[in-house]
Motif scaffolding. Structure first.
Motif, PDB file in Angstrom:
ATOM      1  N   GLN A  72      23.756   1.786  -6.232  1.00 32.59           N
ATOM      2  CA  GLN A  72      24.450   0.966  -7.143  1.00 32.59           C
ATOM      3  C   GLN A  72      25.092   1.891  -7.964  1.00 32.59           C
ATOM      4  OE1 GLN A  72      21.928  -2.144  -8.979  1.00 32.59           O
ATOM      5  NE2 GLN A  72      23.552  -3.492  -8.186  1.00 32.59           N
ATOM      6  N   GLY A  73      26.614   1.777  -8.423  1.00 30.81           N
ATOM      7  CA  GLY A  73      27.261   2.420  -9.170  1.00 30.81           C
ATOM      8  C   GLY A  73      27.896   3.778  -8.667  1.00 30.81           C
ATOM      9  N   CYS A  74      27.518   3.850  -7.351  1.00 25.13           N
ATOM     10  CA  CYS A  74      27.903   5.183  -6.629  1.00 25.13           C
ATOM     11  C   CYS A  74      29.175   5.110  -5.841  1.00 25.13           C
ATOM     12  CB  CYS A  74      26.855   5.629  -5.771  1.00 25.13           C
ATOM     13  SG  CYS A  74      27.200   7.220  -4.981  1.00 25.13           S
ATOM     14  N   ARG A  75      30.141   6.065  -5.907  1.00 22.97           N
ATOM     15  CA  ARG A  75      31.484   5.878  -5.402  1.00 22.97           C
ATOM     16  C   ARG A  75      31.184   5.930  -3.764  1.00 22.97           C
ATOM     17  NH1 ARG A  75      34.905  11.154  -5.859  1.00 22.97           N
ATOM     18  NH2 ARG A  75      33.702  12.519  -4.902  1.00 22.97           N
ATOM     19  N   TYR A  76      30.091   6.360  -3.415  1.00 24.55           N
ATOM     20  CA  TYR A  76      29.912   6.769  -1.734  1.00 24.55           C
ATOM     21  C   TYR A  76      29.319   5.442  -1.286  1.00 24.55           C
ATOM     22  CZ  TYR A  76      30.634  11.469  -3.220  1.00 24.55           C
ATOM     23  OH  TYR A  76      31.095  12.590  -3.501  1.00 24.55           O
ATOM     24  N   ALA A  77      28.768   4.415  -2.160  1.00 21.23           N
ATOM     25  CA  ALA A  77      28.216   3.146  -1.648  1.00 21.23           C
ATOM     26  C   ALA A  77      29.370   2.111  -1.520  1.00 21.23           C
ATOM     27  CB  ALA A  77      27.182   2.890  -2.434  1.00 21.23           C
ATOM     28  N   THR A  78      30.127   2.100  -0.528  1.00 18.78           N
ATOM     29  CA  THR A  78      31.061   1.211  -0.386  1.00 18.78           C
ATOM     30  C   THR A  78      30.824   0.085   0.590  1.00 18.78           C
ATOM     31  OG1 THR A  78      32.198   2.428   1.395  1.00 18.78           O
ATOM     32  CG2 THR A  78      32.845   2.967  -0.830  1.00 18.78           C
ATOM     33  N   THR A  79      31.483  -1.065   0.485  1.00 20.07           N
ATOM     34  CA  THR A  79      31.231  -2.345   1.521  1.00 20.07           C
ATOM     35  C   THR A  79      32.453  -2.064   2.438  1.00 20.07           C
ATOM     36  OG1 THR A  79      30.098  -3.348  -0.147  1.00 20.07           O
ATOM     37  CG2 THR A  79      30.657  -4.391   1.722  1.00 20.07           C
ATOM     38  N   PRO A  80      32.147  -2.142   3.751  1.00 17.10           N
ATOM     39  CA  PRO A  80      33.121  -2.393   4.644  1.00 17.10           C
ATOM     40  C   PRO A  80      33.818  -3.475   4.713  1.00 17.10           C
ATOM     41  CG  PRO A  80      31.198  -1.442   5.753  1.00 17.10           C
ATOM     42  CD  PRO A  80      30.833  -2.013   4.310  1.00 17.10           C
ATOM     43  N   THR A  81      35.284  -3.486   4.837  1.00 17.42           N
ATOM     44  CA  THR A  81      36.150  -4.913   4.872  1.00 17.42           C
ATOM     45  C   THR A  81      35.807  -5.613   6.144  1.00 17.42           C
ATOM     46  OG1 THR A  81      37.930  -3.425   5.523  1.00 17.42           O
ATOM     47  CG2 THR A  81      37.907  -3.863   3.333  1.00 17.42           C
ATOM     48  N   THR A  82      35.447  -4.888   7.435  1.00 20.28           N
ATOM     49  CA  THR A  82      35.407  -5.537   8.517  1.00 20.28           C
ATOM     50  C   THR A  82      33.678  -6.012   8.570  1.00 20.28           C
ATOM     51  OG1 THR A  82      36.877  -4.097   9.817  1.00 20.28           O
ATOM     52  CG2 THR A  82      35.338  -5.175  10.963  1.00 20.28           C
ATOM     53  N   ARG A  83      33.658  -7.033   8.973  1.00 24.42           N
ATOM     54  CA  ARG A  83      32.177  -7.778   8.846  1.00 24.42           C
ATOM     55  C   ARG A  83      31.310  -7.398   7.429  1.00 24.42           C
ATOM     56  NH1 ARG A  83      28.938  -5.922  13.946  1.00 24.42           N
ATOM     57  NH2 ARG A  83      27.596  -7.640  13.314  1.00 24.42           N
ATOM     58  N   ALA A  84      32.008  -7.649   6.409  1.00 24.21           N
ATOM     59  CA  ALA A  84      31.422  -7.588   4.954  1.00 24.21           C
ATOM     60  C   ALA A  84      30.263  -8.187   4.879  1.00 24.21           C
ATOM     61  CB  ALA A  84      32.736  -7.732   4.162  1.00 24.21           C
ATOM     62  N   GLU A  85      30.155  -9.494   5.112  1.00 25.08           N
ATOM     63  CA  GLU A  85      28.915 -10.252   5.184  1.00 25.08           C
ATOM     64  C   GLU A  85      27.768  -9.541   5.923  1.00 25.08           C
ATOM     65  OE1 GLU A  85      27.961 -12.539   2.684  1.00 25.08           O
ATOM     66  OE2 GLU A  85      30.046 -11.923   2.120  1.00 25.08           O
ATOM     67  N   PHE A  86      27.795  -9.055   6.996  1.00 24.70           N
ATOM     68  CA  PHE A  86      26.894  -8.401   8.007  1.00 24.70           C
ATOM     69  C   PHE A  86      26.418  -7.280   7.108  1.00 24.70           C
ATOM     70  CE2 PHE A  86      25.899  -5.111  10.533  1.00 24.70           C
ATOM     71  CZ  PHE A  86      24.553  -5.379  11.455  1.00 24.70           C
ATOM     72  N   TRP A  87      27.309  -6.356   6.554  1.00 27.02           N
ATOM     73  CA  TRP A  87      26.891  -5.197   6.050  1.00 27.02           C
ATOM     74  C   TRP A  87      26.165  -5.450   4.603  1.00 27.02           C
ATOM     75  CZ3 TRP A  87      26.053  -1.157   8.754  1.00 27.02           C
ATOM     76  CH2 TRP A  87      26.648  -0.916  10.039  1.00 27.02           C
ATOM     77  N   ARG A  88      26.615  -6.438   3.854  1.00 29.58           N
ATOM     78  CA  ARG A  88      26.201  -6.787   2.722  1.00 29.58           C
ATOM     79  C   ARG A  88      24.427  -7.047   2.852  1.00 29.58           C
ATOM     80  NH1 ARG A  88      31.235  -7.873   0.328  1.00 29.58           N
ATOM     81  NH2 ARG A  88      31.395 -10.101   1.439  1.00 29.58           N
ATOM     82  N   GLY A  89      24.521  -8.208   3.993  1.00 29.46           N
ATOM     83  CA  GLY A  89      22.975  -8.457   4.068  1.00 29.46           C
ATOM     84  C   GLY A  89      22.146  -7.268   4.594  1.00 29.46           C
ATOM     85  N   LYS A  90      22.753  -6.234   5.479  1.00 34.66           N
ATOM     86  CA  LYS A  90      21.976  -5.162   6.099  1.00 34.66           C
ATOM     87  C   LYS A  90      21.619  -4.307   4.888  1.00 34.66           C
ATOM     88  CE  LYS A  90      22.045  -1.653   9.489  1.00 34.66           C
ATOM     89  NZ  LYS A  90      20.717  -2.171  10.053  1.00 34.66           N
TER      90      LYS A  90
END
Length: 150
Positions: A72-90
């Motif tokens: 959290q709060g780190c610039r290297y911890a981004t959420t991909p725009t493709t399949r965002a829900e999948f990646w958020r859950g993972k």
């Protein structure tokens, strides 16, 4: 926004990301070994198979990638725009597992340290120095990061 590479190329790229012997992990291992610390790797006896176990000091070291562990709060911890829900859950599941593993390790009497990838990016020396101080201290836990927490 659509992905700029084909699904097959993206799949191959993601599959090539290593889970062990990563660059941040190798930096920590080389530093500690050079300072005379001896450790075992990925102890299967312990919850979460910590990256390093320093039995003599009763310390486990977990080296977390900022992206994969949802720093959290780190610039290297981004959420991909493709399949965002999948990646958020993972990534959320990874964070929940990390919290559970740290709790279990502490309950077993281990001193825990989490070293985030971002702390090793620019100049690893200060972060690794803090880790060394922690190992030699009597503190029970430390989180080493480049993210400012107020």
């Amino acid at each position: 926004m659509a992905d700029i590479v084909s699904p097959e190329v993206r799949s191959r790229m993601m599959a090539s990301i290593k889970g062990k012997d990563t660059k941040p992990e190798m930096l920590v291992r080389q530093y500690l070994h050079g300072r005379g610390f001896r450790y075992s790797l990925s102890s299967k006896r312990l919850p979460g198979k910590p990256d390093l176990t320093l039995s003599r000091h009763n310390v486990v070291v977990l080296v977390h990638g900022c992206y994969w562990h949802g720093h959290q709060g780190c610039r290297y911890a981004t959420t991909p725009t493709t399949r965002a829900e999948f990646w958020r859950g993972k990534i959320m599941a990874n964070r929940e597992r990390d919290a559970r593993v740290l709790s279990e390790l502490r309950a077993r009497g281990w001193r825990t340290s989490v070293v985030w990838e971002c702390a090793l990016k620019q100049s690893a020396e200060p972060a690794l120095g803090r880790l060394e101080q922690f190992i030699l201290s009597t503190e029970t836990e430390i989180e080493i990061s480049s993210v400012n927490r107020s």
